[in-house]
Design an enzyme around this catalytic site. Structure first.
Site, PDB file in Angstrom:
ATOM      1  N   CYS A   1       5.924  -4.088   0.482  1.00  9.98           N
ATOM      2  CA  CYS A   1       4.732  -3.257   0.618  1.00  9.98           C
ATOM      3  C   CYS A   1       3.827  -3.684   1.767  1.00  9.98           C
ATOM      4  O   CYS A   1       2.904  -2.952   2.130  1.00  9.98           O
ATOM      5  CB  CYS A   1       3.949  -3.262  -0.696  1.00  9.98           C
ATOM      6  SG  CYS A   1       4.748  -2.303  -2.004  1.00  9.98           S
TER       7      CYS A   1
ATOM      8  N   THR B   1      -7.665  11.778  -5.115  1.00  9.37           N
ATOM      9  CA  THR B   1      -8.201  10.598  -5.808  1.00  9.37           C
ATOM     10  C   THR B   1      -7.393   9.336  -5.526  1.00  9.37           C
ATOM     11  O   THR B   1      -7.635   8.297  -6.140  1.00  9.37           O
ATOM     12  CB  THR B   1      -8.240  10.845  -7.331  1.00  9.37           C
ATOM     13  OG1 THR B   1      -6.945  11.287  -7.772  1.00  9.37           O
ATOM     14  CG2 THR B   1      -9.285  11.890  -7.686  1.00  9.37           C
ATOM     15  N   HIS B   2      -6.436   9.422  -4.595  1.00 10.60           N
ATOM     16  CA  HIS B   2      -5.628   8.259  -4.193  1.00 10.60           C
ATOM     17  C   HIS B   2      -4.934   7.609  -5.390  1.00 10.60           C
ATOM     18  O   HIS B   2      -4.801   6.382  -5.449  1.00 10.60           O
ATOM     19  CB  HIS B   2      -6.485   7.231  -3.456  1.00 10.60           C
ATOM     20  CG  HIS B   2      -7.223   7.802  -2.281  1.00 10.60           C
ATOM     21  ND1 HIS B   2      -6.585   8.150  -1.108  1.00 10.60           N
ATOM     22  CD2 HIS B   2      -8.532   8.119  -2.097  1.00 10.60           C
ATOM     23  CE1 HIS B   2      -7.473   8.644  -0.258  1.00 10.60           C
ATOM     24  NE2 HIS B   2      -8.662   8.636  -0.834  1.00 10.60           N
TER      25      HIS B   2
ATOM     26  N   ASP C   1      -1.707   6.870  -8.087  1.00  9.81           N
ATOM     27  CA  ASP C   1      -0.377   6.320  -7.839  1.00  9.81           C
ATOM     28  C   ASP C   1       0.703   7.387  -7.782  1.00  9.81           C
ATOM     29  O   ASP C   1       1.799   7.133  -7.273  1.00  9.81           O
ATOM     30  CB  ASP C   1      -0.039   5.293  -8.925  1.00  9.81           C
ATOM     31  CG  ASP C   1      -1.001   4.112  -8.898  1.00  9.81           C
ATOM     32  OD1 ASP C   1      -0.972   3.361  -7.909  1.00  9.81           O
ATOM     33  OD2 ASP C   1      -1.780   3.949  -9.848  1.00  9.81           O
TER      34      ASP C   1
ATOM     35  N   ASP D   1       8.594   5.824  -3.407  1.00  9.83           N
ATOM     36  CA  ASP D   1       8.251   4.572  -2.728  1.00  9.83           C
ATOM     37  C   ASP D   1       9.524   3.940  -2.191  1.00  9.83           C
ATOM     38  O   ASP D   1      10.537   3.895  -2.883  1.00  9.83           O
ATOM     39  CB  ASP D   1       7.554   3.601  -3.687  1.00  9.83           C
ATOM     40  CG  ASP D   1       6.547   2.705  -2.978  1.00  9.83           C
ATOM     41  OD1 ASP D   1       6.893   2.200  -1.881  1.00  9.83           O
ATOM     42  OD2 ASP D   1       5.441   2.513  -3.498  1.00  9.83           O
TER      43      ASP D   1
ATOM     44  N   ASP E   1       4.773   3.273 -10.271  1.00  2.00           N
ATOM     45  CA  ASP E   1       3.775   4.333 -10.140  1.00  2.00           C
ATOM     46  C   ASP E   1       3.722   5.210 -11.388  1.00  2.00           C
ATOM     47  O   ASP E   1       2.651   5.671 -11.790  1.00  2.00           O
ATOM     48  CB  ASP E   1       4.076   5.197  -8.915  1.00  2.00           C
ATOM     49  CG  ASP E   1       3.787   4.485  -7.605  1.00  2.00           C
ATOM     50  OD1 ASP E   1       2.973   3.544  -7.614  1.00  2.00           O
ATOM     51  OD2 ASP E   1       4.366   4.871  -6.576  1.00  2.00           O
TER      52      ASP E   1
ATOM     53  N   GLY F   1      20.895  10.981  -4.557  1.00  9.71           N
ATOM     54  CA  GLY F   1      20.073  10.333  -3.554  1.00  9.71           C
ATOM     55  C   GLY F   1      20.339  10.867  -2.169  1.00  9.71           C
ATOM     56  O   GLY F   1      20.987  11.904  -1.986  1.00  9.71           O
ATOM     57  N   HIS F   2      19.838  10.139  -1.177  1.00 13.43           N
ATOM     58  CA  HIS F   2      19.980  10.559   0.217  1.00 13.43           C
ATOM     59  C   HIS F   2      20.008   9.312   1.089  1.00 13.43           C
ATOM     60  O   HIS F   2      19.207   8.394   0.896  1.00 13.43           O
ATOM     61  CB  HIS F   2      18.807  11.457   0.620  1.00 13.43           C
ATOM     62  CG  HIS F   2      18.943  12.059   1.977  1.00 13.43           C
ATOM     63  ND1 HIS F   2      19.922  12.977   2.285  1.00 13.43           N
ATOM     64  CD2 HIS F   2      18.231  11.873   3.123  1.00 13.43           C
ATOM     65  CE1 HIS F   2      19.798  13.344   3.552  1.00 13.43           C
ATOM     66  NE2 HIS F   2      18.786  12.683   4.082  1.00 13.43           N
ATOM     67  N   THR F   3      20.927   9.280   2.040  1.00  8.65           N
ATOM     68  CA  THR F   3      21.082   8.123   2.929  1.00  8.65           C
ATOM     69  C   THR F   3      21.127   8.589   4.372  1.00  8.65           C
ATOM     70  O   THR F   3      21.835   9.542   4.699  1.00  8.65           O
ATOM     71  CB  THR F   3      22.375   7.355   2.606  1.00  8.65           C
ATOM     72  OG1 THR F   3      22.374   6.978   1.226  1.00  8.65           O
ATOM     73  CG2 THR F   3      22.492   6.105   3.458  1.00  8.65           C
TER      74      THR F   3
END
Length: 348
Positions: A17, A47-48, A50, A67, A90, A138-140
């Site tokens: 992070c 409101t930022h 998660d 993330d 999150d 997924g994705h790569t």
């Protein structure tokens, strides 16, 4: 099955992070992006929080988040575990339960053995399995620097949703994991710590925030966030602004990984800490030693939950966290009051 011995840290300058964009710059560039308007949207980016939240019906709301980041440790399998735990967090921070995930992967087509990617995905899957969620694909894409994370969909009852705006004056602040992840990982790369401190940091990053999320529902908590790349101060800023409260933090009550305070005193301060201090700006009024202020600004990867709980139940919550056997560091670190001026983060 044999695991790769490739050192992922050899591919990155900033990992985990701490690789996030400067939060002040991020806020500036998002300022003119229009927000969606729909009565079913319960939480958006204003409101930022998660994650975003969308009400499906009276009993179910969807939590959506994503993330991903570059490697935070050398071992591919462990990196996968940490990245997955961080992404799932999150949903837990919103009081929800993760349901479905998609793998998000960036990996070079040449230069790093493909077995490394397999180990990353296997590590991620271990953590996903622990959460009870299901991987749907997924994705790569080809990228010279490996990156991994998840897109996550979770669910929560609309009346049990936990947000940045749910903190009330008079409540106590409870933190479930120790700070110092950024410091420990920087010190590891510089050869300043031994294996005990490093493994302690790894263990905390691999730990899901699932138990904390379940206890938030038991205690009726409605205000919380997880502590990641913007440090405790940066994420506390989100709570204070959205809830219009002032958060008082006792720096010496904040749990910390072994040796991290002495490392900060000796000048081992990751650059992300300075970035996070700039982000909180005039909202912060700190009367504490410099090493504590830097600790509170230290960027965490897969950090703990910061919860606001009614004062008469705070000690019971901490005791329950300890009883899980997963959160021995959990502690009361402060309290909330009504906001009276621009300083909404008071650190002593």
């Amino acid at each position: 099955m044999n695991r790769s011995s490739f050192d992922l840290l050899s591919t990155v300058e900033y990992g985990g992070c701490s690789a996030k964009l400067d939060p002040a710059k991020l806020s500036e560039l998002l300022h003119d992006i229009p927000l969606p308007v729909d009565s079913r949207i319960m939480v958006d980016v204003s409101t930022h929080d998660d994650a975003g939240v969308y009400r499906l019906n009276d009993d179910t709301a969807l939590i959506v988040t994503t993330d991903f980041f570059p490697p935070v440790c050398s071992d591919p399998y462990t990196f996968g575990r940490i990245a997955a735990a961080n992404a799932l967090s999150d949903v837990y921070a919103m009081g929800g339960r993760p349901l479905l995930v998609l793998n998000l992967t960036m990996f070079p087509s040449e230069g790093i053995p493909v077995e490394v990617l397999a180990d990353i995905l296997r590590g991620g899957q271990q953590t996903i399995d622990e959460s009870g969620a299901f991987t749907m694909g997924g994705h790569t894409i080809d990228d010279p620097i490996p990156k991994y994370g998840l897109a996550v969909t979770g669910i929560v009852h609309p009346e049990h949703l936990v947000t940045n705006a749910g903190v009330r004056a008079g409540q106590c602040l409870v933190l479930t994991k120790p700070l110092g992840i950024g410091v420990a990982m920087a010190a590891h790369r510089l050869g300043l710590i031994g294996s005990e401190v490093y493994e302690a940091a790894i263990g905390q990053m691999c730990l899901l925030n699932r138990a904390g999320a379940e206890l938030m529902q038991k205690y009726g908590i409605r205000g919380a966030t997880d502590i990641t790349g913007f440090g405790l101060l940066g994420h506390a800023k989100g709570l204070a602004e959205a809830s219009d409260v002032c958060l008082h933090i006792d720096s010496r009550s904040v749990p910390v990984l072994p040796e991290c305070l002495s490392l900060l005193r000796d000048g081992c301060i990751p650059g992300a800490a300075f970035r996070n201090l700039r982000f909180v700006g005039d909202m912060l009024r700190a009367d504490c030693p410099t090493e504590y202020k830097m600790l509170l600004a230290d960027a965490q990867t897969s950090g703990g939950l910061l919860m606001a709980v009614d004062a008469d139940r705070a000690e019971d919550l901490v005791a329950d966290l300890h009883r899980t056997g997963l959160h021995p560091f959990a502690a009361i670190i402060g309290y909330a009051t009504d906001a009276e001026d621009a300083a909404k983060l008071i650190v002593t």
